[in-house]
Design a protein around this motif. Structure first.
Motif, mmCIF file in Angstrom:
data_model
loop_
_atom_site.group_PDB
_atom_site.id
_atom_site.type_symbol
_atom_site.label_atom_id
_atom_site.label_comp_id
_atom_site.label_asym_id
_atom_site.label_seq_id
_atom_site.Cartn_x
_atom_site.Cartn_y
_atom_site.Cartn_z
ATOM 1 N N SER A 1 0.830 -1.203 0.000
ATOM 2 C CA SER A 1 0.000 0.000 0.000
ATOM 3 C C SER A 1 0.866 1.255 0.000
ATOM 4 O O SER A 1 0.525 2.260 -0.649
ATOM 5 C CB SER A 1 -0.921 0.005 1.232
ATOM 6 O OG SER A 1 -1.808 -1.096 1.192
ATOM 7 N N LEU B 1 -2.826 -8.009 -1.820
ATOM 8 C CA LEU B 1 -4.113 -7.545 -1.299
ATOM 9 C C LEU B 1 -5.198 -8.392 -1.945
ATOM 10 O O LEU B 1 -5.854 -7.970 -2.897
ATOM 11 C CB LEU B 1 -4.319 -6.064 -1.631
ATOM 12 C CG LEU B 1 -3.366 -5.078 -0.955
ATOM 13 C CD1 LEU B 1 -3.378 -3.743 -1.676
ATOM 14 C CD2 LEU B 1 -3.754 -4.895 0.507
ATOM 15 N N LYS C 1 2.132 1.737 -3.529
ATOM 16 C CA LYS C 1 1.076 2.216 -4.420
ATOM 17 C C LYS C 1 0.812 3.703 -4.184
ATOM 18 O O LYS C 1 0.634 4.478 -5.133
ATOM 19 C CB LYS C 1 -0.198 1.408 -4.207
ATOM 20 C CG LYS C 1 -0.127 -0.036 -4.684
ATOM 21 C CD LYS C 1 -1.461 -0.739 -4.499
ATOM 22 C CE LYS C 1 -1.366 -2.233 -4.813
ATOM 23 N NZ LYS C 1 -0.994 -2.502 -6.198
ATOM 24 N N TRP D 1 -7.920 -5.893 2.329
ATOM 25 C CA TRP D 1 -6.881 -6.087 3.332
ATOM 26 C C TRP D 1 -6.893 -7.547 3.802
ATOM 27 O O TRP D 1 -7.971 -8.098 4.051
ATOM 28 C CB TRP D 1 -7.152 -5.160 4.514
ATOM 29 C CG TRP D 1 -5.964 -5.024 5.417
ATOM 30 C CD1 TRP D 1 -5.754 -5.669 6.578
ATOM 31 C CD2 TRP D 1 -4.838 -4.181 5.198
ATOM 32 N NE1 TRP D 1 -4.557 -5.300 7.120
ATOM 33 C CE2 TRP D 1 -3.968 -4.358 6.289
ATOM 34 C CE3 TRP D 1 -4.481 -3.282 4.204
ATOM 35 C CZ2 TRP D 1 -2.778 -3.689 6.418
ATOM 36 C CZ3 TRP D 1 -3.292 -2.617 4.321
ATOM 37 C CH2 TRP D 1 -2.440 -2.815 5.407
#
Length: 249
Positions: free
Chosen positions: A140, A238, A143, A243
């Motif tokens: 995350s 993911l 990203k 999550w």
């Protein structure tokens, strides 16, 4: 003294460029109108041949100025969206990347030190969940950084475009002001307009070439939208775009 927010480093020169653009446009247009007025005032002394030559040069000057004004109008229309891009780029860092990155250590740090004594299936299950959640956190963060950089490249190209456009307009304004001064006497009108036409042609040609180059950078950045889709669409860490749960109900 508190340091300025990082987005101001780019939004301030961007807004300053537009202030210079607006002021320069007023001066350039005003200078052109002054020159036309001076030509009209002395037309009776200039004669048909000189007036035809002057008209051709003024048409070329008007065309060059119009080509720049067209780009100014387009840039003004997109001023606020670009400011939003700059702000959003930094928000992906401050509101997403930074707080999420702080979880990278937290998800693997046992809340109870007695967990270090776990063995067998429970310990392996815990370690597996912790590893997956850390991988999800780190993914995350990557990203968020990728999206922030992508938005920033687009915004930066727009900032560079506005700054360069401001230089072009300011330079044109100076040339028009000088020409208006030089054309104050009838004998200097042809010379002043000839010099202006040459200067405007050079400025516009060089300036638009630079703007084209900057515009290509903007297009290239937009072309990386495929990379954004690849990043967002990669769910390897993911699962299902969600999550990884530590406990399933």
């Amino acid at each position: 003294m508190q340091p300025a927010p990082p987005d101001l480093e780019y939004s301030e020169p961007f807004n300053k460029a537009f202030e210079q653009i607006r002021a320069g446009v007023d001066l350039a247009v005003g200078g052109f109108n002054d020159i036309v007025a001076q030509v009209n005032e002395w037309a009776w002394l200039l004669g048909p041949a000189a007036l035809l030559w002057i008209k051709r040069n003024l048409d070329a000057v008007r065309g060059g100025l119009r080509s720049v004004l067209d780009r100014v109008e387009h840039a003004v229309e997109h001023q606020m969206p670009v400011l939003s891009l700059i702000s959003m780029s930094f928000r992906w860092v401050t509101d997403v990347k930074t707080p999420v990155s702080q979880l990278s250590f937290a998800v693997t740090e046992p809340v109870d030190q007695n967990l270090a004594k776990w063995t067998g299936d429970a310990a392996r299950a815990y370690a597996d969940k912790a590893t997956k959640q850390k991988a999800a956190v780190d993914e995350s963060v990557l990203k968020a950084e990728f999206i922030s950089q992508w938005l920033f490249k687009i915004a930066k190209a727009n900032v560079d475009y506005a700054v360069e456009l401001a230089k072009i307009v300011t330079s044109l304004a100076g040339k028009f002001a000088q020409a208006a001064t030089d054309a104050a006497t009838v004998i200097n009108i042809p010379w002043a307009i000839d010099t202006l036409a040459e200067s405007v042609g050079d400025i516009v040609t060089a300036g638009l070439d630079t703007l084209l180059h900057i515009g290509q950078r903007f297009v290239d950045a937009l072309g990386n939208v495929r990379d954004i889709a690849t990043q967002v669409g990669d769910h390897s860490k993911l699962p299902g775009g969600r999550w990884p749960e530590a406990v399933r109900g």
